[in-house]
Design an enzyme around this catalytic site. Structure first.
Site, short mmCIF file in Angstrom:
data_model
loop_
_atom_site.label_atom_id
_atom_site.label_comp_id
_atom_site.label_asym_id
_atom_site.label_seq_id
_atom_site.Cartn_x
_atom_site.Cartn_y
_atom_site.Cartn_z
N TYR A 144 0.81 -1.22 0.00
CA TYR A 144 0.00 0.00 0.00
C TYR A 144 0.84 1.27 0.00
CZ TYR A 144 -0.02 -0.27 5.28
OH TYR A 144 0.28 -0.35 6.61
N GLU A 145 0.15 2.38 -0.21
CA GLU A 145 0.77 3.70 -0.41
C GLU A 145 1.73 3.71 -1.59
OE1 GLU A 145 -0.61 5.99 0.92
OE2 GLU A 145 -1.63 4.97 2.55
N GLY A 146 1.37 3.00 -2.63
CA GLY A 146 2.23 2.85 -3.80
C GLY A 146 3.09 1.63 -3.62
#
Length: 592
Positions: free
Chosen positions: A437-439
């Site tokens: 997550y978060e890229g």
């Protein structure tokens, strides 16, 4: 049981990451060692006594959706209230809105301890602080006046709403809509998925930061706007009004971080959720990246926290568990497994990787602080670029380390590690989300190669390489011999990094985008392990006059990492510069 490694945290802040430099800046006169040590000490106590016991509770008693609202794990609401009342959420907030205005570097060290205590619990304030930064930087004065004080105090929490069922990493496919009402507000409609702490019972209100498209917005990411959509409307006197048109459609059942409610949110099922614009129309992605960049470093710190917790538990188990006899042992019966060479190797690998993650995350936070407080335009640009360069490395390498160290922790426990009773398995399950997550870490590699390397014509990355070369030169000039051939190995890795960097810069200049992208992931690891080795060496040199009990482990960490990990540098360089043709020739459809 978790014990915050305060001496190692303080050492890394001062001798490796750049706290001394920060303290010397104008306006930082009150940032004394005594103040920092007092804050860290209180944070450690809260992490050990309050947050850490929640970890197993949240894992075994996940957050649940009951009658349309999320009920958090037993005890979480009470601990969050004590955490908020302690002022911890306001650590870095703007003093104008009740914050303490302390640096990111201190915030990062404190959040290491929170995440080691319970990553699932700490996700809630992590997202709130990101929302605070987005509103502080881009929000209109009336928006700041309405929301910032309560968000900074932690009385309310914030969320980040990007992902939709058809739009994950590619926000071009985003469909959520925003229609102007005519009074400065907008009607928001659409569905968002994977929303961390999208609903909970720990605070009275939540403020959702939502990406959506206006009716006349241009296609692609150029047509995305950002909106603040509260769960409950806020009256002019600050009291809460009616509930907004935001509903919780579901809570995900996940591999790990069970205590953190991951929600599907529906906006506008009953006429339209009301939101207010943050920043300018059709420029929401820039506003959201303020929040995402904060979150990316914060996720790297999650990898660090998990690593430290997994190492501590593996170390304790290795000293307690008795199996076999050590070579040359003269004791009766079996010895602790910690005496066996392979266990020593594994523990040293866990310890050195954890310290690499700590050093890189702290160095990134230091760069963010220097960019914020520098008054000279050139220095401000330099440090902003340095923070930009280090952010994808901190996020990706530290979360990969979190997974690796948690897995090694299970291996130390043997069969008992595969049994949930010991808790070792939870760390790996929790850690596994962080590279996603978060890229994803693949996206971090693309960001590093395509956006960060070209900054200042490649000047920023070359500056970092020069700094690592200077550390290697200092190691080579050291006459003690206790660091072995660390300097030589570091020299070789830096040369490999330099070659790969120049190849990628040249490939982009020649329009060979696919070739550069094919080498992005190995390049990020090459950059990360070379920088990490340099920072371990810097710490070892700073420990030269320290007592043996402090110096020895830092020397061994630096040597071990160089001897066991830096050997990857040449193959990683080749992966960047030579493997593109093979990779690009591969067609997954041919195997289907």
């Amino acid at each position: 049981m978790y014990r915050a490694p305060l001496s190692e945290i303080m050492f890394t802040l001062k001798e490796v990451a750049g706290l001394k430099q920060l303290q010397e800046q104008l306006g930082q006169e009150e940032l004394s060692d005594d103040l920092i040590e007092a804050i860290l000490g209180e944070a450690a106590k809260f992490a050990e006594e309050e947050i850490a016991p929640l970890n197993r509770v949240g894992d075994e008693n996940p957050a649940q959706l009951i009658d349309g609202s999320v009920k958090t794990s037993p005890g979480w609401k009470e601990v969050y209230t004590r955490w908020r009342e302690g002022g911890w959420n306001a650590l870095t907030g703007d003093p104008e809105f009740g914050g303490q205005g302390l640096p990111n570097l201190l915030h990062t060290a404190v959040f290491e301890m929170w995440n080691a205590g319970s990553m699932a619990f700490t996700l809630c304030p992590t997202l709130t602080i990101g929302a605070v930064e987005a509103i502080e930087k881009h929000g209109a004065p009336e928006l700041k006046a309405k929301y910032l004080e309560k968000l900074i105090s932690g009385e309310w929490t914030g969320t980040m709403n990007l992902t939709e069922p058809q739009a994950g990493s590619d926000l071009n496919a985003l469909r959520a809509k925003a229609e102007p009402v005519g009074d400065g507000s907008y009607k928001i409609s659409g569905q968002k998925i994977f929303i961390t702490y999208g609903d909970h019972d720990m605070t009275d209100n939540l403020v959702h930061l939502v990406l959506a498209r206006l009716p006349d917005a241009p296609a692609g990411t150029r047509g995305i706007s950002l909106f603040a959509v509260p769960k409950y409307f806020v009256n002019d006197d600050g009291s809460l009004g009616d509930k907004n048109d935001v509903t919780v459609a579901g809570v995900e059942h996940k591999l790990g971080i069970h205590g953190s409610p991951t929600c599907t949110l529906s906006f506008g099922d009953n006429g339209g959720a009301i939101g207010w614009l943050i920043g300018e129309e059709n420029k929401g992605l820039a506003c959201m990246f303020t929040m995402m960049n904060n979150a990316r470093l914060a996720v790297g710190v999650q990898g660090l926290g998990i690593s430290e917790r997994a190492f501590q538990e593996a170390l304790a188990y290795s000293l307690d568990r008795k199996q076999g006899r050590g070579v040359g042992s003269k004791t009766d019966g079996m010895d602790p497994i910690a005496v066996h060479p392979d266990i020593k190797r594994t523990l040293l690998s866990m310890k050195s990787q954890t310290q690499v993650a700590r050093a890189i995350c702290y160095a990134c936070a230091h760069a963010l602080d220097m960019a914020k407080i520098s008054t000279d335009a050139d220095q401000k640009k330099f440090w902003a670029e340095r923070a930009g360069l280090l952010t994808p490395i901190a996020k990706a390498l530290s979360t990969d380390i979190g997974v690796d160290v948690a897995s090694l922790g299970i291996q130390i426990h043997g069969g008992m590690g595969f049994i949930e009773e010991t808790g070792a398995a939870q760390h790996l399950r929790d850690a596994r989300i962080a590279p996603i997550y978060e890229g994803t870490n693949g996206i971090q590699s693309i960001d590093l190669v395509m956006r960060k390397l070209p900054m200042s014509g490649g000047g920023q990355v070359r500056s970092l390489i020069t700094e690592i070369k200077e550390i290697a030169a200092s190691v080579n000039a050291d006459n003690t011999g206790e660091l072995g051939d660390l300097g030589t190995k570091l020299d070789a890795a830096v040369a490999d990094l330099e070659t790969a960097t120049e190849w990628l810069l040249a490939a982009q200049a020649d329009g060979k985008v696919s070739e550069a992208l094919a080498g992005a992931t190995p390049y990020l690891r090459l950059a990360g392990i070379t920088l990490g080795a340099g920072l371990l060496a810097k710490g070892a040199l700073a420990s030269k006059s320290a007592p043996e009990a402090l110096k020895k482990p830092r020397y061994l960490m630096a040597r071990s990492f160089a001897e066991t990990v830096l050997g990857e540098s040449a193959p990683l360089k080749d992966d960047v510069t030579r493997a593109a043709e093979t990779i690009l020739a591969f067609d997954a459809a041919e195997l289907a």
